[in-house]
Write a protein that holds these residues in place. Structure first.
Motif, PDB file in Angstrom:
ATOM      1  N   ARG A 100       0.702  -1.202  -0.058  1.00 29.96           N
ATOM      2  CA  ARG A 100      -0.008   0.034   0.071  1.00 29.96           C
ATOM      3  C   ARG A 100       0.815   1.360   0.063  1.00 29.96           C
ATOM      4  O   ARG A 100       0.661   2.257  -0.679  1.00 29.96           O
ATOM      5  CB  ARG A 100      -0.837  -0.066   1.328  1.00 29.96           C
ATOM      6  N   LYS A 118       6.604   2.916 -11.608  1.00 34.50           N
ATOM      7  CA  LYS A 118       5.249   3.303 -11.911  1.00 34.50           C
ATOM      8  C   LYS A 118       5.040   3.897 -13.401  1.00 34.50           C
ATOM      9  O   LYS A 118       4.006   3.145 -13.954  1.00 34.50           O
ATOM     10  CB  LYS A 118       4.811   4.551 -11.062  1.00 34.50           C
ATOM     11  N   PRO A 124       2.298  -0.441  -9.406  1.00 36.31           N
ATOM     12  CA  PRO A 124       1.068   0.156  -9.548  1.00 36.31           C
ATOM     13  C   PRO A 124       1.034   1.697  -9.287  1.00 36.31           C
ATOM     14  O   PRO A 124       1.610   2.156  -8.217  1.00 36.31           O
ATOM     15  CB  PRO A 124       0.039  -0.629  -8.625  1.00 36.31           C
ATOM     16  N   GLN A 125       0.312   2.367  -9.683  1.00 35.19           N
ATOM     17  CA  GLN A 125       0.140   3.840  -9.501  1.00 35.19           C
ATOM     18  C   GLN A 125      -0.451   4.279  -8.000  1.00 35.19           C
ATOM     19  O   GLN A 125      -0.252   5.381  -7.576  1.00 35.19           O
ATOM     20  CB  GLN A 125      -0.385   4.441 -10.453  1.00 35.19           C
ATOM     21  N   THR A 126      -1.154   3.086  -7.733  1.00 35.13           N
ATOM     22  CA  THR A 126      -1.744   3.350  -6.337  1.00 35.13           C
ATOM     23  C   THR A 126      -0.997   3.280  -5.038  1.00 35.13           C
ATOM     24  O   THR A 126      -1.003   3.616  -3.854  1.00 35.13           O
ATOM     25  CB  THR A 126      -2.962   2.220  -6.095  1.00 35.13           C
ATOM     26  N   VAL A 127       0.287   2.881  -5.373  1.00 35.72           N
ATOM     27  CA  VAL A 127       1.265   2.562  -4.263  1.00 35.72           C
ATOM     28  C   VAL A 127       1.689   4.118  -3.824  1.00 35.72           C
ATOM     29  O   VAL A 127       2.374   4.757  -4.737  1.00 35.72           O
ATOM     30  CB  VAL A 127       2.454   1.861  -4.849  1.00 35.72           C
ATOM     31  N   GLU A 128       1.685   4.235  -2.730  1.00 35.16           N
ATOM     32  CA  GLU A 128       2.090   5.459  -2.120  1.00 35.16           C
ATOM     33  C   GLU A 128       3.565   5.668  -1.679  1.00 35.16           C
ATOM     34  O   GLU A 128       4.288   4.522  -1.056  1.00 35.16           O
ATOM     35  CB  GLU A 128       1.106   5.909  -0.931  1.00 35.16           C
TER      36      GLU A 128
END
Length: 202
Positions: A100, A118, A124-128
């Motif tokens: 995450r 990314k 994934p682009q959703t990974v912060e």
């Protein structure tokens, strides 16, 4: 330990044991060292310096506190090295899935590598990506433990021996910290119980 039992063992014999059995120890205990899915979603990434041969190598690693202690000895601390390490980790960590959040310090190479992964679709682009130094205090402590074990010289002859030795060291450190203890519940030395169990099965 061997001397106490009256068995003379040369240091080169110990070296060969480590090179043969450390990777196997890592492989055989991986299942026991898994952590809950929610905990493995937060990765901590940092690098430390170890000597290999006449030059040096940087062991870039994810904190063992959130699952498998991934590391990769590389000759330089640059974007290419970070990308190689993170790409390997993302592809290999199929059990718990993508993180995450990835916590790092403010090293420019880390930020650039994650951004490039990314854009290439590997991460994934959703990974912060969170750059807060104090969040990596745990893994910094693991670096200190590693340096104490290796001693003041902290050197290996080549990258292969470094990789094999570190695999065994990180596996045992994970078990001694309690990862896998639930599989040896009630035992005074769960790490020793697990190691004995997996090698008897093997």
């Amino acid at each position: 330990m061997m001397t106490e039992r009256g068995v003379p063992v040369d240091h080169s014999t110990i070296y060969r044991w480590v090179q043969k059995y450390a990777p196997e120890l890592d492989k055989q205990t991986r299942w026991y060292r898994q952590v809950p899915d929610w905990q493995a979603r937060s990765w901590r990434v940092d690098e430390t310096y170890i000597r290999v041969g006449e030059s040096g190598a940087t062991s870039i690693g994810r904190s063992p506190t959130v699952g498998m202690p991934w590391f990769l000895p590389v000759p330089k601390r640059n974007v290419a090295a970070v990308k190689r390490f993170l790409a390997k980790t993302l592809r290999s960590n199929t059990i718990t899935g993508f993180p995450r959040v990835i916590n790092t310090d403010k090293a420019p190479s880390l930020a650039r590598a994650i951004a490039e992964l990314k854009s290439e679709g590997i991460c994934p682009q959703t990974v912060e990506h969170r750059q807060v130094k104090y969040l990596n205090n745990v893994i910094e402590g693991d670096h200190g433990r590693l340096k104490r074990i290796l001693g003041p010289k902290g050197a290996f002859k080549n990258r292969t021996s470094a990789y094999r030795t570190l695999k065994g060291m990180e596996a045992m450190h994970s078990l001694r910290k309690g990862q896998g203890a639930m599989f040896a519940y009630g035992q005074p030395n769960p790490d020793a119980v697990i190691v004995s169990r997996v090698f008897e099965a093997a």
